[in-house]
Design a protein around this motif. Structure first.
Motif, PDB file in Angstrom:
ATOM      1  N   LEU A 127       0.967 -12.726   1.335  1.00 58.22           N
ATOM      2  CA  LEU A 127       1.320 -12.062   2.591  1.00 58.22           C
ATOM      3  C   LEU A 127       0.275 -12.357   3.666  1.00 58.22           C
ATOM      4  CD1 LEU A 127       2.753  -8.507   1.748  1.00 58.22           C
ATOM      5  CD2 LEU A 127       3.960 -10.531   2.607  1.00 58.22           C
TER       6      LEU A 127
ATOM      7  N   HIS B  13       2.068  -5.198   3.344  1.00 55.37           N
ATOM      8  CA  HIS B  13       2.281  -4.984   1.902  1.00 55.37           C
ATOM      9  C   HIS B  13       2.688  -3.541   1.624  1.00 55.37           C
ATOM     10  CE1 HIS B  13       0.920  -3.988  -2.229  1.00 55.37           C
ATOM     11  NE2 HIS B  13       1.377  -5.199  -2.517  1.00 55.37           N
TER      12      HIS B  13
ATOM     13  N   ARG C  80       4.091  -1.421   3.702  1.00 58.15           N
ATOM     14  CA  ARG C  80       5.440  -1.193   4.247  1.00 58.15           C
ATOM     15  C   ARG C  80       6.506  -1.784   3.313  1.00 58.15           C
ATOM     16  NH1 ARG C  80       6.493  -0.112   9.529  1.00 58.15           N
ATOM     17  NH2 ARG C  80       8.576   0.130   8.649  1.00 58.15           N
ATOM     18  N   THR C  81       6.211  -2.956   2.765  1.00 61.72           N
ATOM     19  CA  THR C  81       7.150  -3.606   1.846  1.00 61.72           C
ATOM     20  C   THR C  81       7.347  -2.764   0.594  1.00 61.72           C
ATOM     21  OG1 THR C  81       6.431  -5.787   2.658  1.00 61.72           O
ATOM     22  CG2 THR C  81       7.622  -5.737   0.575  1.00 61.72           C
ATOM     23  N   GLU C  82       6.245  -2.212   0.086  1.00 61.82           N
ATOM     24  CA  GLU C  82       6.328  -1.377  -1.128  1.00 61.82           C
ATOM     25  C   GLU C  82       7.106  -0.108  -0.863  1.00 61.82           C
ATOM     26  OE1 GLU C  82       5.112  -2.062  -4.370  1.00 61.82           O
ATOM     27  OE2 GLU C  82       5.144  -4.027  -3.399  1.00 61.82           O
TER      28      GLU C  82
ATOM     29  N   HIS D 278       9.607   0.293   1.075  1.00 61.45           N
ATOM     30  CA  HIS D 278      11.033   0.016   1.194  1.00 61.45           C
ATOM     31  C   HIS D 278      11.615  -0.708  -0.028  1.00 61.45           C
ATOM     32  CE1 HIS D 278       9.817   0.626   5.434  1.00 61.45           C
ATOM     33  NE2 HIS D 278      11.014   1.166   5.545  1.00 61.45           N
ATOM     34  N   ARG D 279      10.779  -0.893  -1.062  1.00 60.99           N
ATOM     35  CA  ARG D 279      11.278  -1.548  -2.269  1.00 60.99           C
ATOM     36  C   ARG D 279      12.148  -0.553  -3.045  1.00 60.99           C
ATOM     37  NH1 ARG D 279       9.228  -5.966  -4.651  1.00 60.99           N
ATOM     38  NH2 ARG D 279       7.251  -5.742  -3.529  1.00 60.99           N
TER      39      ARG D 279
END
Length: 272
Positions: free
Chosen positions: A206, A262, A264-266, A268-269
């Protein structure tokens, strides 16, 4: 002189053979090889550095792409038991097969200008095995490697190499040290992989993505160049001023942006 020793530098391989004895001695002094070490020379060419590296008593693996140079290298060094020749492309070479001991390989090379950047990124994939790297590169490339935030040389190459390594611009080398002489100045750089990363990212991939996007349009502000990855509020939440241009940020700031992405990605996972 035999035909083996009349090898002509090939433009498609970016070959410029080092011949200046004073420069060769200065490079060997900077590397300071020792008998108990594992050295790897990329692109030994006609063996200008090879002889001095072997003279240290170290084990030496050399990687040479040009098939026409293989007989010359075997003739010069093939009887030396510490000399190991690998014909192939260093860009595709698995350096882990040479030694699995952490921070043990010492990499040396007069790198062709056309492959220097992708080869350095390939080597960084094996950074945990490497003690240090000494390269002859185009002077402008070395200046980018060693750049600091705020200048025009600071960019993706500077950030990603400095994420993994300490960079030292050792000295410059003029065109006359080579045959044929290149049209640019060269420089020697030392890269020393960090045993402990000073600014570890939660996801280095990332970080690479953030840096690449930021410098794709380096004259634009971060707010504009990163809008596909991070909203302006996310940039501010990472402690970064979105009105800045990418060359104004240091490595730590880029890591904060990557870590925020990272997180933010986690968030919304979807749950497994």
């Amino acid at each position: 002189m035999s035909e083996l020793y009349q090898h002509r530098a090939r433009k498609r391989f970016g070959q410029n053979f080092l011949h200046d004895a004073g420069v060769i001695h200065r490079i060997l002094r900077a590397i300071h090889p020792r008998a108990d070490e594992r050295l790897v020379e990329i692109g030994p060419g006609q063996g200008a550095l090879t002889e001095g590296l072997l003279g240290s008593g170290a084990r030496l693996d050399v990687i040479e792409l040009d098939l026409d140079l293989i007989p010359l290298l075997k003739l010069k060094f093939g009887l030396e038991p510490r000399f190991h020749l690998h014909q192939g492309d260093a860009l595709k070479f698995d350096f882990a097969r040479l030694c699995g001991t952490p921070h043990s390989l010492r990499i040396v090379g007069n790198l062709p200008y056309n492959i220097s950047t992708p080869l350095i990124f390939h080597l960084l994939e094996h950074a945990g095995l490497i003690r240090d790297m000494h390269f002859m590169l185009q002077k402008e490339v070395v200046e980018r490697l060693a750049a600091e935030p705020g200048g025009g040389d600071w960019g993706r190459l500077s950030i990603m190499v400095q994420y993994h390594c300490r960079v030292e611009h050792l000295f410059n080398v003029g065109p006359g040290a080579f045959n044929p002489p290149p049209k640019v100045d060269s420089a020697i750089v030392r890269l020393v992989p960090h045993e402990t990363l000073p600014h570890p990212a939660r996801d280095p991939a990332l970080l690479e993505r953030i840096v690449r996007e930021a410098f794709n349009q380096r004259r634009k502000t971060l707010r504009n160049t990163l809008k596909g990855l991070l909203a302006a509020t996310d940039i501010e939440a990472a402690g970064v001023d979105g009105s800045l241009r990418p060359e104004q940020l240091d490595l730590a700031a880029f890591v904060r942006l990557a870590d925020h992405l990272h997180a933010r990605t986690e968030e919304h996972r979807p749950p497994e």
